[in-house]
Design a protein around this motif. Structure first.
Motif, PDB file in Angstrom:
ATOM      1  N   TYR A   1       8.485 -19.482 -15.576  1.00  0.00           N
ATOM      2  CA  TYR A   1       9.342 -19.653 -16.768  1.00  0.00           C
ATOM      3  C   TYR A   1       8.498 -19.713 -18.037  1.00  0.00           C
ATOM      4  O   TYR A   1       8.871 -19.143 -19.078  1.00  0.00           O
ATOM      5  N   ALA A   2       7.335 -20.374 -17.958  1.00  0.00           N
ATOM      6  CA  ALA A   2       6.460 -20.459 -19.128  1.00  0.00           C
ATOM      7  C   ALA A   2       5.922 -19.087 -19.506  1.00  0.00           C
ATOM      8  O   ALA A   2       5.799 -18.755 -20.690  1.00  0.00           O
ATOM      9  N   ARG A   3       5.564 -18.260 -18.504  1.00  0.00           N
ATOM     10  CA  ARG A   3       5.073 -16.919 -18.813  1.00  0.00           C
ATOM     11  C   ARG A   3       6.163 -16.086 -19.510  1.00  0.00           C
ATOM     12  O   ARG A   3       5.889 -15.317 -20.445  1.00  0.00           O
ATOM     13  N   ASP A   4       7.402 -16.242 -19.043  1.00  0.00           N
ATOM     14  CA  ASP A   4       8.500 -15.522 -19.711  1.00  0.00           C
ATOM     15  C   ASP A   4       8.689 -15.982 -21.153  1.00  0.00           C
ATOM     16  O   ASP A   4       8.968 -15.175 -22.055  1.00  0.00           O
ATOM     17  N   LEU A   5       8.548 -17.289 -21.371  1.00  0.00           N
ATOM     18  CA  LEU A   5       8.663 -17.816 -22.733  1.00  0.00           C
ATOM     19  C   LEU A   5       7.560 -17.270 -23.625  1.00  0.00           C
ATOM     20  O   LEU A   5       7.785 -16.937 -24.798  1.00  0.00           O
ATOM     21  N   ILE A   6       6.340 -17.205 -23.092  1.00  0.00           N
ATOM     22  CA  ILE A   6       5.228 -16.666 -23.887  1.00  0.00           C
ATOM     23  C   ILE A   6       5.503 -15.203 -24.239  1.00  0.00           C
ATOM     24  O   ILE A   6       5.224 -14.753 -25.356  1.00  0.00           O
ATOM     25  N   LYS A   7       6.061 -14.451 -23.301  1.00  0.00           N
ATOM     26  CA  LYS A   7       6.397 -13.062 -23.578  1.00  0.00           C
ATOM     27  C   LYS A   7       7.473 -12.967 -24.658  1.00  0.00           C
ATOM     28  O   LYS A   7       7.388 -12.122 -25.572  1.00  0.00           O
ATOM     29  N   ASP A   8       8.513 -13.840 -24.586  1.00  0.00           N
ATOM     30  CA  ASP A   8       9.543 -13.849 -25.640  1.00  0.00           C
ATOM     31  C   ASP A   8       8.956 -14.229 -26.988  1.00  0.00           C
ATOM     32  O   ASP A   8       9.357 -13.694 -28.033  1.00  0.00           O
ATOM     33  N   ALA A   9       8.016 -15.185 -26.972  1.00  0.00           N
ATOM     34  CA  ALA A   9       7.399 -15.600 -28.231  1.00  0.00           C
ATOM     35  C   ALA A   9       6.638 -14.451 -28.876  1.00  0.00           C
ATOM     36  O   ALA A   9       6.673 -14.264 -30.100  1.00  0.00           O
ATOM     37  N   LYS A  10       5.930 -13.652 -28.060  1.00  0.00           N
ATOM     38  CA  LYS A  10       5.206 -12.505 -28.615  1.00  0.00           C
ATOM     39  C   LYS A  10       6.183 -11.457 -29.142  1.00  0.00           C
ATOM     40  O   LYS A  10       5.957 -10.847 -30.184  1.00  0.00           O
ATOM     41  N   ASN A  11       7.275 -11.238 -28.404  1.00  0.00           N
ATOM     42  CA  ASN A  11       8.263 -10.253 -28.859  1.00  0.00           C
ATOM     43  C   ASN A  11       9.018 -10.724 -30.105  1.00  0.00           C
ATOM     44  O   ASN A  11       9.527  -9.904 -30.874  1.00  0.00           O
ATOM     45  N   SER A  12       9.129 -12.043 -30.286  1.00  0.00           N
ATOM     46  CA  SER A  12       9.879 -12.550 -31.441  1.00  0.00           C
ATOM     47  C   SER A  12       9.220 -12.201 -32.763  1.00  0.00           C
ATOM     48  O   SER A  12       9.867 -12.221 -33.810  1.00  0.00           O
ATOM     49  N   ARG A  13       7.929 -11.876 -32.730  1.00  0.00           N
ATOM     50  CA  ARG A  13       7.256 -11.486 -33.971  1.00  0.00           C
ATOM     51  C   ARG A  13       7.858 -10.197 -34.537  1.00  0.00           C
ATOM     52  O   ARG A  13       7.862  -9.992 -35.741  1.00  0.00           O
ATOM     53  N   ALA A  14       8.311  -9.351 -33.648  1.00  0.00           N
ATOM     54  CA  ALA A  14       8.919  -8.088 -34.090  1.00  0.00           C
ATOM     55  C   ALA A  14      10.432  -8.176 -34.165  1.00  0.00           C
ATOM     56  O   ALA A  14      11.093  -7.161 -34.431  1.00  0.00           O
ATOM     57  N   LEU A  15      11.021  -9.354 -33.954  1.00  0.00           N
ATOM     58  CA  LEU A  15      12.476  -9.472 -33.929  1.00  0.00           C
ATOM     59  C   LEU A  15      13.088  -9.211 -35.299  1.00  0.00           C
ATOM     60  O   LEU A  15      14.037  -8.429 -35.430  1.00  0.00           O
ATOM     61  N   PHE A  16      12.553  -9.860 -36.328  1.00  0.00           N
ATOM     62  CA  PHE A  16      13.146  -9.735 -37.664  1.00  0.00           C
ATOM     63  C   PHE A  16      13.101  -8.305 -38.182  1.00  0.00           C
ATOM     64  O   PHE A  16      14.137  -7.740 -38.567  1.00  0.00           O
ATOM     65  N   PRO A  17      11.938  -7.630 -38.216  1.00  0.00           N
ATOM     66  CA  PRO A  17      11.943  -6.243 -38.709  1.00  0.00           C
ATOM     67  C   PRO A  17      12.734  -5.301 -37.815  1.00  0.00           C
ATOM     68  O   PRO A  17      13.332  -4.333 -38.303  1.00  0.00           O
ATOM     69  N   SER A  18      12.771  -5.552 -36.507  1.00  0.00           N
ATOM     70  CA  SER A  18      13.516  -4.670 -35.614  1.00  0.00           C
ATOM     71  C   SER A  18      15.018  -4.775 -35.860  1.00  0.00           C
ATOM     72  O   SER A  18      15.723  -3.759 -35.911  1.00  0.00           O
ATOM     73  N   LEU A  19      15.501  -6.008 -36.014  1.00  0.00           N
ATOM     74  CA  LEU A  19      16.925  -6.177 -36.301  1.00  0.00           C
ATOM     75  C   LEU A  19      17.300  -5.568 -37.648  1.00  0.00           C
ATOM     76  O   LEU A  19      18.355  -4.935 -37.784  1.00  0.00           O
ATOM     77  N   TYR A  20      16.453  -5.756 -38.624  1.00  0.00           N
ATOM     78  CA  TYR A  20      16.746  -5.200 -39.946  1.00  0.00           C
ATOM     79  C   TYR A  20      16.769  -3.673 -39.896  1.00  0.00           C
ATOM     80  O   TYR A  20      17.635  -3.031 -40.483  1.00  0.00           O
ATOM     81  N   GLU A  21      15.802  -3.088 -39.202  1.00  0.00           N
ATOM     82  CA  GLU A  21      15.751  -1.626 -39.088  1.00  0.00           C
ATOM     83  C   GLU A  21      16.964  -1.101 -38.328  1.00  0.00           C
ATOM     84  O   GLU A  21      17.527  -0.050 -38.667  1.00  0.00           O
ATOM     85  N   LEU A  22      17.376  -1.820 -37.300  1.00  0.00           N
ATOM     86  CA  LEU A  22      18.558  -1.406 -36.556  1.00  0.00           C
ATOM     87  C   LEU A  22      19.791  -1.403 -37.448  1.00  0.00           C
ATOM     88  O   LEU A  22      20.599  -0.460 -37.424  1.00  0.00           O
ATOM     89  N   GLY A  23      19.961  -2.476 -38.222  1.00  0.00           N
ATOM     90  CA  GLY A  23      21.091  -2.517 -39.144  1.00  0.00           C
ATOM     91  C   GLY A  23      21.036  -1.417 -40.174  1.00  0.00           C
ATOM     92  O   GLY A  23      22.062  -0.851 -40.575  1.00  0.00           O
ATOM     93  N   HIS A  24      19.828  -1.066 -40.641  1.00  0.00           N
ATOM     94  CA  HIS A  24      19.675  -0.006 -41.626  1.00  0.00           C
ATOM     95  C   HIS A  24      20.037   1.348 -41.036  1.00  0.00           C
ATOM     96  O   HIS A  24      20.695   2.174 -41.674  1.00  0.00           O
ATOM     97  N   VAL A  25      19.630   1.592 -39.802  1.00  0.00           N
ATOM     98  CA  VAL A  25      19.925   2.877 -39.158  1.00  0.00           C
ATOM     99  C   VAL A  25      21.422   3.027 -38.905  1.00  0.00           C
ATOM    100  O   VAL A  25      22.018   4.081 -39.148  1.00  0.00           O
TER     101      VAL A  25
END
Length: 1024
Positions: free
Chosen positions: A717-741
């Motif tokens: 479970y901790a390894r999955d959380l670490i993976k989510d934490a790394k992916n969360s760095r790209a969450l904000f720009p990815s969501l914004y780009e998706l909304g823009h597209v």
């Protein structure tokens, strides 16, 4: 032009035309003029638009006599083609060659008279014809008039031209053009003498005279223009004859008592007078004029709807007569809606005002009442209004009066009753009225009980409320929900603002707040007040839309408030005038404007801003696309223009260009808002995620060999959380780009495309229906011409090609204008959704990582306890050593401190606002540092000391630390463990040894730094 007589030679006709070059010759007839009884001589009768000319049969032609159509008293046609014309100067008898010529002359005179004054009879000029050299009446005299229907503005230009010819003056074509073009295009029925104030007085008199029989204009307006006697004479004549003039405004027109007396007489002469609004303000009329006017108003059958008599030198005696007139004529109780008696000192200070109070206490129709600066007692007046017009009064101005003549401390009974019973009030002005504490409490209590009012403007400026008033406002303003605009300027609150400002912030109905001239305090308290003000406008639920601190002399400390504007999202209007913030304040304002997206209006002047400060504002507006209006800073621009004219002019033109650009619909730069919001979301969260991920990774490595199944599940479970934490760095720009597209071709744009197509079809259909209806009506009115046309269908197709609306125009109007505004708002909402989702996910990851870290650390401690025998190392020591092998400095932060940091960050995120810009070094630095830095810049010493009360305080020096977490890592030397080289020189008598120094360093928990080399001192190290 009508046919001329066959006996007139071509040479004579041309000579007559050349002689009358100023006016077109419409008819020429050879006539027999009766010069003596039964003696006739040959003459030529030439007719122009407004005049009849007689010429002898000689070349070159020379006018023998002429008269204007307005000089005609009687026009008779006799037998044998003879015409007898009675003019002001005598009788004119002539014979025309034929009956047709008589008919042509008769129709021409009748047509000219009908254009000037339509009616069945001729116009008769009043005056003595035997004295033509004396002053003449410039207007016609008629007892009958009808309306002209098809002429522009009621035929004003024709009447004006006839009067000019009648008086022998040149007709001003600019007057005719203005009326026929501007007034007609705007459908303006108000004749404004200010539009022609550049002309001479006699020209104005002719314009006023032309209104006597004009049915188009219903209002004559003149303000701040002194009128001559000839103009005022024509005003009186126009009022005596006009049947359409409904409103007369002569504000500050230089009227005297005799004019009002004559005006009263004119009202009695004109039985068809329809005047219902009269404004004579700012004229020294005095009591004689009011007595005459009051007597005549008794006979007004319909009364007046508006009466303005501000600053007219009326005394209580004149007011008594006016009040008696209001009471004696029952029409005023139902007609008078607007009454202005302001700026008449002592008017209501005596018992003679009882007649007016009696009228106000009776049921009446007043909705606007202005009694400012009349020395009335407010409580007595409110008591009268309570029984009169309380239920429908909307505007009440009682400024610069006294509250009550009573000396007791009890609350005036009328205050609470009136303000709880007034259901339609929108504006109440009590400025410069010294309100006792109990009166203020009664006022607020009454408003708190009134559930019918909303968005009331309450002006309590200069009421000397001071500390007691501030306390009353704090206690009772929270219960008042009907006040939308509150003016508390110049009340001597000073240090009481520390507690008053938070109380004002709790009232969520306030939209507009004025606090100027209340900051006369020392520097330390001033900074605290400004920080309270900043805290109030930075609240997420702040309801304020405009804030004014005008004329508060905040000087450089204005930047404390300005720095908060950058991150503020509620204020749309700010007034910073009269604070002397200089160029440094303009620079701070420019920085705020670069990132602010809510401000629409800024008022700023009298701030000692030079061309350099305006240049900073111009640069900021290049990136600001939301500010719509900036008041013209007359004082600062004038001062800057004197020192740098070319630069000031260029900079101000640039500012105006940016404002014009912002007032047009356009695409707002969302990239800037995205970058600002991204920094707000990810800056502090990313640092915390890195710390937690590092710790959890170390603990996962340490526990990876543990055979227990629950521990392995938690590690997965901790390894999955670490993976989510790394992916969360790209969450904000990815969501914004998706909304823009998705927004590029989303449902909104598709719907707008379909709406544009539907609107185009509807426009074509509407034009088709209109065209067919117009053609049908044309066929009914002109059937012969329609039959002569080539064909009904072909005519329809030719016209249809001319009246079609291009489809690209409709599409552009919907997609580029309205659609762009919708898209801009959609982008704002989209950005807020992205921010909310990212904040929520990051908060969840932080909390789960923290809980996982606590659980893994607990397992690690248990394994160490079970593995270590007493007195010797074991497997637990080996497991724990792996976790301490890296990032040794992170272990200085305890788990409790880490959890506190996470909670603190979550609380800050809930506010969803950007960090306020730190205070500039010009404000937070010490005077010595300021003098040193200004000296380096070439500014002479002592310059900064001239700013009184600007010394920084200890609180302002550490202001940047207010944003730091309350708990965190201990500050340590990064090179504490590095070995030191041996010292080659022995220590001096006043120098401590290496051992002592190292001992002191080990005891000090904060890093010891050498003295800063910068002249800004501590503030320099706090700048971001």
């Amino acid at each position: 032009m009508a046919k001329t007589g066959v006996e007139l030679t071509r040479e004579l006709q041309d000579s007559i035309r050349r002689c009358l070059s100023q006016g077109a010759v419409l008819q020429q007839h050879r006539v027999k003029l009766e010069t003596k009884p039964k003696k006739f001589e040959d003459r030529v009768l030439a007719l122009t638009s407004w005049r009849l000319h007689l010429f002898p049969l000689k070349v070159p032609a020379k006018v023998e006599s002429s008269f204007n159509v307005l000089e005609i008293r009687a026009f008779n046609t006799l037998s044998q083609n003879q015409i007898l014309v009675e003019t002001e100067r005598g009788m004119v008898s002539m014979r025309l060659p034929s009956a047709e010529s008589v008919d042509q002359v008769t129709r021409h005179v009748s047509s000219a008279l009908s254009k000037v004054c339509p009616g069945p009879g001729c116009l008769i000029r009043r005056g003595n014809a035997d004295t033509p050299e004396g002053p003449r009446d410039t207007s016609p005299n008629s007892e009958t008039s009808t309306s002209t229907t098809h002429s522009v503005c009621g035929g004003f230009s024709e009447t004006y031209a006839a009067l000019c010819d009648y008086n022998g003056l040149h007709c001003r074509e600019e007057v005719q053009w203005d009326v026929d073009t501007i007034y007609h295009a705007e459908d303006n029925r108000e004749f404004n003498l200010l539009d022609f104030s550049h002309l001479e007085s006699r020209d104005l008199a002719l314009m006023v005279a032309a209104l006597a029989y004009n049915q188009w204009f219903t209002k004559l307006y003149c303000k701040d223009l002194r009128l001559g006697s000839e103009v005022l004479e024509q005003v009186l004549h126009t009022l005596s004859k006009s049947g359409s003039l409904e409103e007369l405004v002569l504000d500050n027109a230089g009227l005297k008592t005799d004019f009002v007396q004559k005006l009263a007489g004119v009202f009695g002469e004109n039985g068809s007078c329809v005047l219902h609004a009269l404004t004579l303000s700012h004229n020294p009329i005095e009591d004689k004029g009011f007595l005459s006017l009051s007597q005549q108003l008794l006979c007004f059958p319909t009364g007046l709807t508006k009466l303005c008599l501000a600053k007219t030198a009326i005394s209580p005696r004149g007011l008594q007569a006016l009040g008696q007139t209001f009471g004696a004529n029952p029409a005023f109780a139902s007609s008078l809606r607007y009454l202005d008696l302001s700026k008449n000192p002592g008017l209501l200070a005596t018992d003679e005002a009882s007649a007016l109070y009696s009228f106000l206490a009776q049921p009446n129709a007043l909705v606007h009442l202005d009694l400012s600066a009349t020395d009335c007692t407010v409580d007595l007046l409110l008591g009268a209004l309570l029984h009169g017009c309380c239920s429908h009064l909307t505007y009440l101005n009682l400024a610069r009066n006294s509250c009550s003549h009573r000396k007791g401390r009890e609350a005036p009974p009328a205050f609470k009753q009136f303000f709880s019973s007034a259901y339609t009030l929108s504006h109440v002005n009590l400025s410069s009225t010294r309100l006792p504490l109990e009166a203020l409490r009664a006022l607020l209590q009454g408003l708190s009980l009134n559930s019918h009012l909303s968005d009331l403007h309450l002006d309590l400026s200069s009421c000397e409320l001071r500390s007691a008033g501030a306390q009353a406002l704090q206690e009772q303003l929270g219960a008042v929900t009907c006040v939308g605009s509150l003016d508390l300027s110049d009340n001597g609150f000073d240090s009481d603002l520390l507690t008053l400002v938070p109380a004002l912030g709790k009232n969520k109905s306030l939209k507009h707040l004025f606090l100027g001239k209340n900051f006369n305090v020392k520097a330390k308290i001033l900074e605290e007040i400004l920080h309270k003000l900043v805290q109030m406008i930075q609240e997420e639920d702040c309801s304020l839309q405009s804030l004014s601190v005008a004329d508060s002399r905040l000087k450089l400390r204005t930047s404390i408030l300005i720095n908060a504007l950058g991150s503020n999202t509620c204020l749309a209007k700010v007034d910073l005038s009269g604070n002397g913030m200089e160029d440094i304040g303009a620079k701070m304002l420019s920085k705020a404007l670069q990132i602010n997206s809510s401000l629409r209006t800024i008022l700023w002047d009298r701030n000692n801003t030079s061309a350099l400060g305006f240049l900073d504002i111009a640069r900021a507006l290049e990136s600001n696309h939301t500010l719509r209006f900036m008041s013209f800073p007359v004082s600062d621009i004038s001062q800057a223009y004197r020192s740098a004219p070319e630069r000031t002019e260029d900079v101000w033109q640039k500012i105006q260009w940016c404002l014009v650009r912002n007032n047009h619909s356009q695409t707002c730069p969302q990239e800037q808002a995205f970058r600002l919001q991204q920094g707000l979301v990810t800056s502090s969260a990313e640092q915390m995620l890195q710390r937690l991920c590092g710790r959890v990774q170390e603990e996962v490595r340490a526990l990876r060999l543990c055979p227990l199944e629950p521990v392995q599940d938690e590690l997965l479970y901790a390894r999955d959380l670490i993976k989510d934490a790394k992916n969360s760095r790209a969450l904000f720009p990815s969501l914004y780009e998706l909304g823009h597209v998705l927004a590029n071709d989303g449902p909104v744009r598709q719907r707008l495309e379909s709406v544009a197509s539907e609107v185009s079809k509807a426009v074509d259909k509407e034009l088709q229906v209109i065209l067919e209806s117009m053609v049908s009506l044309t066929q009914e009115l002109c059937p012969v011409a329609m039959r002569v046309a080539e064909g009904h269908n072909k005519m329809l197709s030719n016209v249809a090609e001319r009246v079609t609306v291009p489809r690209n125009f409709i599409r552009g109007a919907l997609l580029e204008q309205a659609g762009q505004d919708i898209q801009n708002k959609l982008d704002e909402v989209k950005l807020s959704v992205v921010t909310y989702l990212t904040n929520s996910i990051v908060d969840e990851i932080l909390q789960e990582l923290y809980h996982s870290h606590k659980s893994l650390a607990r397992h690690l401690t248990q394994l160490r306890t079970l593995s270590d025998p007493p007195g010797g190392p074991g497997q637990g020591q080996d497991l724990s050593s792996r976790g301490r092998g890296r990032n040794h400095d992170h272990e200085e932060t305890t788990d409790d401190e880490l959890g506190t940091n996470i909670d603190t960050m979550a609380i800050k995120k809930q506010k969803r606002c950007r960090k306020i810009r730190p205070v500039s070094a010009f404000i937070s630095g010490s005077p010595q540092d300021m003098e040193s830095q200004l000296g380096n810049l070439g500014i002479p010493p002592g310059w900064f000391s001239g700013f009184g009360g600007m010394q920084p305080t200890a609180g302002s020096s550490w202001e940047g630390l207010s944003e730091l977490p309350t708990h965190g890592y201990k500050l340590r030397h990064q090179t504490q463990g590095r070995p030191r080289p041996p010292r080659t020189t022995p220590p001096g008598p006043g120098r401590p040894s290496d051992k002592a120094t190292s001992l002191q360093l080990r005891k000090c928990p904060v890093k010891v730094e050498p003295k800063s080399k910068f002249p800004w001192g501590q503030a320099q190290r706090r700048r971001p």
